[in-house]
Each structure stands twice: as structure tokens, then as C-alpha cells.
Design a protein around this motif. Structure first.
Motif, mmCIF file in Angstrom:
data_model
loop_
_atom_site.group_PDB
_atom_site.id
_atom_site.type_symbol
_atom_site.label_atom_id
_atom_site.label_comp_id
_atom_site.label_asym_id
_atom_site.label_seq_id
_atom_site.Cartn_x
_atom_site.Cartn_y
_atom_site.Cartn_z
ATOM 1 N N ILE A 10 -5.976 7.530 0.989
ATOM 2 C CA ILE A 10 -6.001 8.433 2.141
ATOM 3 C C ILE A 10 -4.769 9.339 2.124
ATOM 4 O O ILE A 10 -3.634 8.863 2.082
ATOM 5 N N ASP A 66 -9.018 4.416 8.359
ATOM 6 C CA ASP A 66 -8.278 3.460 7.549
ATOM 7 C C ASP A 66 -9.196 3.135 6.384
ATOM 8 O O ASP A 66 -10.299 3.685 6.311
ATOM 9 N N ARG A 85 -2.996 -5.536 12.517
ATOM 10 C CA ARG A 85 -1.954 -4.899 11.711
ATOM 11 C C ARG A 85 -2.364 -4.880 10.240
ATOM 12 O O ARG A 85 -2.920 -5.852 9.734
ATOM 13 N N ASP A 88 2.182 -5.598 6.482
ATOM 14 C CA ASP A 88 3.415 -5.607 7.269
ATOM 15 C C ASP A 88 3.781 -4.202 7.756
ATOM 16 O O ASP A 88 4.949 -3.916 8.000
ATOM 17 N N ASN A 90 3.550 -0.742 10.327
ATOM 18 C CA ASN A 90 3.302 -0.342 11.715
ATOM 19 C C ASN A 90 2.061 0.559 11.700
ATOM 20 O O ASN A 90 2.123 1.762 11.961
ATOM 21 N N TYR A 91 0.973 -0.019 11.353
ATOM 22 C CA TYR A 91 -0.273 0.697 11.106
ATOM 23 C C TYR A 91 -1.384 -0.312 11.361
ATOM 24 O O TYR A 91 -1.315 -1.445 10.875
ATOM 25 N N PHE A 92 -2.347 0.098 12.147
ATOM 26 C CA PHE A 92 -3.366 -0.851 12.570
ATOM 27 C C PHE A 92 -4.762 -0.338 12.218
ATOM 28 O O PHE A 92 -4.969 0.869 12.092
ATOM 29 N N ARG A 273 5.659 4.472 0.857
ATOM 30 C CA ARG A 273 6.113 3.926 2.141
ATOM 31 C C ARG A 273 7.560 4.293 2.438
ATOM 32 O O ARG A 273 8.135 3.797 3.395
ATOM 33 N N THR A 275 10.433 7.710 2.506
ATOM 34 C CA THR A 275 10.667 9.145 2.334
ATOM 35 C C THR A 275 11.729 9.408 1.262
ATOM 36 O O THR A 275 11.918 10.549 0.835
ATOM 37 N N LYS A 276 12.418 8.363 0.879
ATOM 38 C CA LYS A 276 13.450 8.515 -0.151
ATOM 39 C C LYS A 276 12.767 8.882 -1.470
ATOM 40 O O LYS A 276 11.773 8.255 -1.851
ATOM 41 N N GLU A 308 -0.914 8.288 3.188
ATOM 42 C CA GLU A 308 -0.914 8.497 4.631
ATOM 43 C C GLU A 308 0.185 7.736 5.353
ATOM 44 O O GLU A 308 0.366 7.897 6.546
ATOM 45 N N PHE A 309 0.915 6.889 4.650
ATOM 46 C CA PHE A 309 2.060 6.236 5.288
ATOM 47 C C PHE A 309 3.253 7.188 5.382
ATOM 48 O O PHE A 309 4.285 6.846 5.935
ATOM 49 N N LEU A 310 3.093 8.360 4.819
ATOM 50 C CA LEU A 310 4.173 9.358 4.828
ATOM 51 C C LEU A 310 3.786 10.558 5.681
ATOM 52 O O LEU A 310 2.600 10.882 5.782
ATOM 53 N N PRO A 311 4.776 11.263 6.226
ATOM 54 C CA PRO A 311 4.450 12.564 6.832
ATOM 55 C C PRO A 311 3.909 13.484 5.732
ATOM 56 O O PRO A 311 4.310 13.348 4.558
ATOM 57 N N VAL A 313 4.411 16.461 4.776
ATOM 58 C CA VAL A 313 5.366 17.243 3.990
ATOM 59 C C VAL A 313 6.020 16.389 2.892
ATOM 60 O O VAL A 313 6.265 16.861 1.769
#
Lengths: 342, 340
Positions: A10, A66, A85, A88, A90-92, A273, A275-276, A308-311, A313
Motif C-alpha cells: 500500500i 489495510d 493493532r 506493533d 500505531n496502525y489498526f 517505518r 523517516t531516516k 503507507e507507514f510513511l508520510p 513525501v
């Protein structure tokens, strides 16, 4: 070894699309208008994949909430209730509750993908570059609420494969889609009945020799799991396993070299997961080292889990980083080998 | 049991977890403000008006310990991150379905800029008619877990740094007269291997605090959490039970001398509970914990519900609590003390 660029899962739902979906839910936008908006964003996603030179990719799964929904809404015997959840994070997701023996009459995931394939074809993208994404049997079983009086985990996996996955694969072949991504984070997160699951995948790959099955593992690394499926991949040429090296510190590079010597695989070197940004030079060096171990074969490089766990951009930035890594690896690799590729 | 704070409450005091649906006109006002069509002063006035109404709504429903409904907060982590130096925002990420939040990223060393929710508390205190109000603060572990970490060498280091900042905020609230602060840590049990140090870090926020401190943990592994009930320096645990059909109630027996904030309203369902189901839940809880250690609240914040349903749910919660109270009142047990 040929090095390919792979995207899966996704892609972050763009803000404009999310707003349109909200407007549709509250009755302020018609289904027809929403479909036009979907088409616009899917086209934009495909354009992005083309521009970056990805070899195989999903359709962004922009219609999905999802990896289970909306597909599970079409499975009879399943109730969707409550939020659970997703590992682990913060996504449901809305959890499937297995109330009865399951049945599946319409291949919902492939039907949704068919709409994207129409867009892709108009853009000159052949359907064999696009992948269908659905949950793998063990991930489906471990994320469902199973009533032991109805199914054991093994029985459920078997029924899910035979009733749901078979139908989806049949339909996807009809629309020209050969790549089937089976999301299997549970394989590396939980203890799995490996022999049983290996048999299921073997049967699946043998029943559909014209499809290519990608076992997408993420959120962890388990040597015995990866070894099992890479070995299977070497026997049945239409199975690939993704290896998430981003969640292990330090990454087990030597073992990856062992895996590559066994068979083709997809190496997840970018973590979706965080942004680094990953160290480009180090990854190029490591991937080159791996790719040089075999003269023939395929090595796909990709991100670990859904972007999709990232913004959005940052997701774009990570996709560009992967492209840069692949480009550099190819340049260095093909300049030294006789079968050099453009 | 903690020391008395000199305030009496009815047995089974009713409260909220924090958030409450924003009135439609406030959402419009925020939209106008984001488009630059109204100024900060007008927005502030709208927030204040909304808090007055929402506090009134809770009090009319019979809630004993109201909150300000978190009217000024878009999201529980984003709100704090935006007010702590060192965070930056790249854009929204999905939480579930079509719901997103602006997930922050720690890009440089964190710093406490100025009080974060102090003015919220002061305004709430000035408009509520209740003797006790609740202030909610997102805990350091959840802020870290729901953020991207680009700066600190480890998550542990980040959480301890955040704990210092949250502790300063709690001390500022205590200084201003707050009596009941709830630290929200819904992420606490999501990485079991981190629990040991996470508990230590969360306890850092309680340093020098002697008012009532609650800890809210929802949709989580309560078996795991219960192992740390004693170690966690909080006098109350506000937990979600309605959504899970009251499974895991047995963990209450491990609370020792601590209190439970019993979640009796499912905030993810629009179906309005029956008052008798609320009363039954309280009764069930008394099998595991003394009645004077039971507070009653919804499972979690109510913000995702339509406002009329949120209000009805609170009314039902109070009606159900009143049913449960009757038996104790006839036995002469009608009050409890607010304890720190």
C-alpha cells in the motif's frame, strides 16, 4: 545476476483522495465522481513508478484500508468487527472474525485490480509488471479471530488458500496479472508451522505455474523461514521470498549471501517505518557483494513493508533512494560482467 | 492507598478519558482559520466557547470529573510534538481506515519551550462547577512510539528525554492547583521487550508530584501491563473493558491498593449501551477490587463518535453507575475520598 527494482503493498493514500473518500462516505460525492478521483490518483501512482523505472509494482492499493480490507468483506463466514493493532504499529485494521466455514464467490482483490490494469494498459504498462496483493494464509490466520470449534489454524489456512487465493489467482491470470504478492509478516513475527505452510505454498505454486508468488515477509527476520522459502523458490521457479534486513541490527549480510546462492529473492533494504534515510553507499556496497555471488538469477531490491507507514513525501524519497541504489549497483555490476544490460 | 486530597466524591466517581467530539461550528471555525479567514483571537474565543459547552454537556450528563474534551487538540501526539522543540512534521500517515494523523519526527534535540496544557487546565477549572477536573497528557513512551526518531541514538534515550519534559509540565500543572492528571500511554505494551525501561521512563514523569495521577492504557495487553501495576507510580489505571467484552477483568485483582478507571463504554461502536450493562460491569469489577477503588469512565476518548451519540453514551454511563451505586448507598457507603 540481474538486479530489478520492486515496489509492493500500500502506497500512502494521498490527502486529496482521503478527503474525497470522506466526502463519499458522508454522501457529498457520488460513486461515479469518486471513481474518477481514484482513477486520477492510480494513474499518478503508475506514472511515478514508470518515471522511476520500477520493474514490478502494485497499483498502490489506494482503495484498500489495510491489507485485509476490503477483500475480507467478500468472504462468507467472516464478520468484520472491532479494531486490532497491526503488529506493533500505531496502525489498526478491522479484524476478521471467523464465524463459519468460509466461502468466496467473487475475487474482490482482482476485480479492484482490474480497474487499475485498464488504466495501466492505457499508459503502456503491461499487466505482468503489476502485482496483486493479498494476505498470505498464515498472516490471514494469525490476524483473524478463529473459533477453534470451526477451524484449527491449519484447516483455516487450507480453506483460505483453496477458496480465496485460488479464486483470486484464477481471476488475476484472466486479466493478465502474474505477480501475486502474499503478505506474510506473521511468518517472521510468530512461530509458524513451517512444514505445513511450505506444503501449502508448494501446492499453490504447482497449481498455478504461470503465476509468480511473492512471499512478502517484514517486521522481522527469521533464518529458518527464509531458508525454507528460498529453498522452495529454487525448486519451484515461480516463488520468491522477500527478506527484511532493515529490522535486524546489524543486518545479516553473510547469511543473505548464503540465501542468494540458494535461489532468487527480493531484498528489502529500505525501511518503510522510519523517516531516516538509509546509507546509500553502504547499501550499494552490500548489494553488489551479494549480486556478484551468482552469474545468473534475479535479485530484486525493495522496501520492507508497505510504504503507507510513511508520510507520502518521505515514501517518495525512499522510492527515489531505491532507484538510486539500483542504478548504481547495475552500473557497477554490468560494467564488469560480459552480459551487460542497458 | 494514596493520601487523601481532601475532596469527597460519590462512590464510583464517573469521569471521561479526555477527548469529546468537537461541535460542528468549531470544526468550521478551525477550517476558516486554516484558510486565513479568521484570526487567532477569534479561534481562541471559539475554543473557549466550545470548552464551556462541552464541560456543561458532561456535567449535565452527570459526569463527576469532566475534562475540557481536548477541544484544542487535533491529535494526542501531534499536539504535544508541535509544542516541544525538536520535532518536525512531514505529513499525515494512516492510523486506520481513512483516518490519518500528522506523525511527528524528532529531528533535533528536544526542549521544553513553554507550558503546553497549563492554560487549558486553567480555563477548564474556571468554567467547571465540579470540585475536581481531569487534565490529560500524552505520555513520553507513546509520543516516542508514535513518532519517527531521526536524532536520538535509541528509542530509550528519546523516551527518557521526553519524560523530563512531561514531568516539567505536570509540575507546572500541580503548581497551578490541578488535582487529577491522567497520563495517556496507549502504546505502552506494544513492544513487550521494552516494558522494563519504558516503565522506568514513565515513572520519571511522576517525580516530585503528589496530586492524583492516573495512567490510561487502551487496546493493549493487560496481562502484560498487570505485571507492572505495582511498579508504575500511578494511583489509578484507566483501562478499556467494554470493547473487549469485559475479558481480562481478572487483572484488577492485581491492582493491590491502586484504583481502576473502569471502561464501560465502547467508543468504537455507535450502539448505545444499556444502563444495566454498565451496572453489571461495575458489579463484576467489584469481584476483583474493592468498590471504593472503582472509578467509571468510557473505554477511551469519545472524539470519533457523533456528538449526540457521545452525549447519550455518557448519560447511559451515569445512569448505569447510579444503578450500581444504589446498593452501596443503602449500605451507607455513598462517598469516597479523592486520593493521590
Amino acid at each position: 545476476m540481474e538486479v530489478y527494482l520492486m515496489q509492493h503493498g500500500i502506497y500512502p493514500r494521498p490527502r486529496g483522495l482521503a478527503k474525497a473518500i470522506s466526502r463519499y462516505i458522508s454522501g457529498k460525492l457520488s460513486r461515479e465522481d469518486l471513481e474518477k478521483i481514484y482513477a486520477r490518483y492510480i494513474e499518478k501512482f503508475f506514472k511515478y513508478m514508470l518515471n522511476l523505472g520500477y520493474d514490478r509494482f502494485s497499483d498502490g492499493m489506494l482503495r484498500w484500508d489495510d491489507i485485509f480490507n476490503p477483500m475480507i468483506s467478500g468472504i462468507e463466514g467472516v464478520e468484520i468487527n472491532g479494531l486490532r493493532r497491526f503488529y506493533d504499529n500505531n496502525y489498526f485494521f478491522k479484524q476478521p472474525i471467523i464465524k463459519n466455514k468460509i466461502n468466496y464467490r467473487e475475487a474482490i482483490a482482482s476485480m479492484l485490480l482490474e480497474k487499475s490494469i485498464e488504466i495501466a494498459k492505457k499508459m503502456g504498462i503491461t499487466s505482468d509488471r503489476v502485482a496483486l496483493s493479498i494476505p498470505g494464509p498464515f498472516t490471514m490466520a494469525t490476524n483473524s479471530l478463529l473459533d477453534q470449534n470451526i477451524y484449527s489454524i491449519e484447516e483455516f489456512m487450507r480453506d483460505y488458500v483453496e477458496k480465496v487465493i485460488f479464486l483470486e489467482v484464477e481471476k488475476s491470470l484472466k486479466i493478465g496479472v502474474k505477480n501475486i504478492d502474499l503478505h506474510e509478516p506473521s511468518l517472521v513475527v510468530y512461530e509458524a508451522p513451517l512444514n505445513y505452510i511450505e506444503n501449502i505454498y508448494r501446492e499453490l505454486s504447482e497449481k498455478f505455474p504461470n503465476s509468480r508468488f511473492w512471499i512478502i515477509t517484514y517486521f522481522g527476520y527469521k533464518w529458518e523461514v527464509l531458508q525454507t522459502f528460498t529453498r522452495l523458490a529454487s525448486k519451484n521457479g515461480n516463488i520468491f521470498c522477500t527478506v527484511d534486513v532493515t529490522e535486524v541490527s546489524p543486518p545479516p549480510w553473510n547469511r543473505i549471501i548464503d540465501l542468494v546462492s540458494m535461489g532468487d529473492l527480493a531484498l528489502a533494504v529500505v525501511n518503510a517505518r522510519t523517516t531516516k534515510m538509509e546509507n546509500y553507499k553502504d547499501l550499494v556496497y552490500r548489494i553488489l557483494e551479494i549480486a556478484r555471488r551468482r552469474d545468473s538469477g534475479e535479485l530484486y531490491i525493495t522496501h520492507n513493508t508497505s510504504l503507507e507507514f510513511l508520510p507520502e513525501v518521505v515514501a517518495m524519497k525512499k522510492l527515489r533512494l531505491l532507484r538510486r541504489i539500483a542504478k548504481s549497483v547495475r552500473e557497477k555490476l554490468y560494467s564488469r560482467t560480459p552480459h551487460s544490460k542497458e | 492507598m494514596g493520601r487523601s486530597l481532601g475532596i469527597e466524591l460519590p462512590i464510583f466517581p464517573t469521569s471521561v478519558i479526555g477527548s469529546y467530539p468537537r461541535p460542528r461550528w468549531l470544526r468550521n471555525m478551525i477550517r476558516q482559520w486554516s484558510l486565513g479567514r479568521v484570526d487567532d483571537k477569534a479561534l481562541e474565543e471559539a475554543f473557549n466557547d466550545a470548552v464551556k459547552i462541552i464541560v456543561c454537556e458532561q456535567e449535565e450528563a452527570g459526569v463527576d470529573i469532566p475534562s475540557d474534551g481536548e477541544m484544542r487538540r487535533d491529535e494526542m501526539v501531534e499536539y504535544f510534538a508541535a509544542r516541544i522543540d525538536g520535532f518536525k512534521f512531514y505529513g499525515p500517515v494512516r492510523v486506520w481506515g481513512n483516518n490519518f494523523f500528522n506523525k511527528p519526527a524528532v529531528a533535533s534535540k528536544l526542549g521544553y519551550r513553554e507550558p503546553i496544557v497549563l492554560r487549558e487546565y486553567q480555563f477548564l477549572r474556571s468554567v467547571s462547577r465540579r470540585s475536581v477536573v481531569k487534565v490529560t497528557i500524552t505520555g513520553p513512551y507513546t509520543i516516542a512510539d508514535w513518532s519517527f526518531n531521526e536524532y536520538y541514538s535509541s528509542k530509550e534515550e528519546l523516551v527518557f528525554e521526553l519524560a523530563k519534559i512531561i514531568n516539567r509540565e505536570i509540575l507546572a500543572l500541580q503548581e497551578a492547583g490541578a488535582l487529577f492528571i491522567q497520563v495517556d500511554e496507549p502504546a505502552l505494551t506494544t513492544h513487550p521487550e521494552e516494558m522494563e525501561w519504558a516503565v522506568e521512563a514513565i515513572n520519571e514523569v511522576t517525580r516530585g508530584v503528589n496530586i492524583k495521577l492516573g495512567l490510561h492504557v487502551c487496546y493493549s495487553d493487560y496481562e502484560l501491563l498487570s505485571k507492572y501495576f505495582e511498579k508504575l507510580a500511578f494511583s489509578q489505571f484507566a483501562l478499556e473493558f467494554a470493547n473487549r467484552g469485559y475479558r481480562d477483568l481478572h487483572v484488577l485483582s492485581k491492582l493491590g491498593d491502586k484504583e481502576i478507571g473502569l471502561g464501560v463504554i465502547d467508543v468504537h461502536s455507535r450502539v448505545i449501551e444499556d444502563p444495566t450493562s454498565v451496572a453489571r460491569a461495575i458489579e463484576k469489577a467489584t469481584k476483583y477490587i474493592e468498590p471504593d477503588k472503582i472509578y467509571v469512565n468510557p473505554d477511551c476518548g469519545l472524539k470519533l463518535l457523533p456528538r449526540d451519540i457521545a452525549r447519550k453514551k455518557l448519560e447511559v454511563m451515569v445512569l448505569g453507575t447510579n444503578i450500581a451505586r444504589k446498593e452501596y448507598i443503602t449500605r451507607g457507603i455513598s462517598k469516597i475520598e479523592l486520593r493521590g
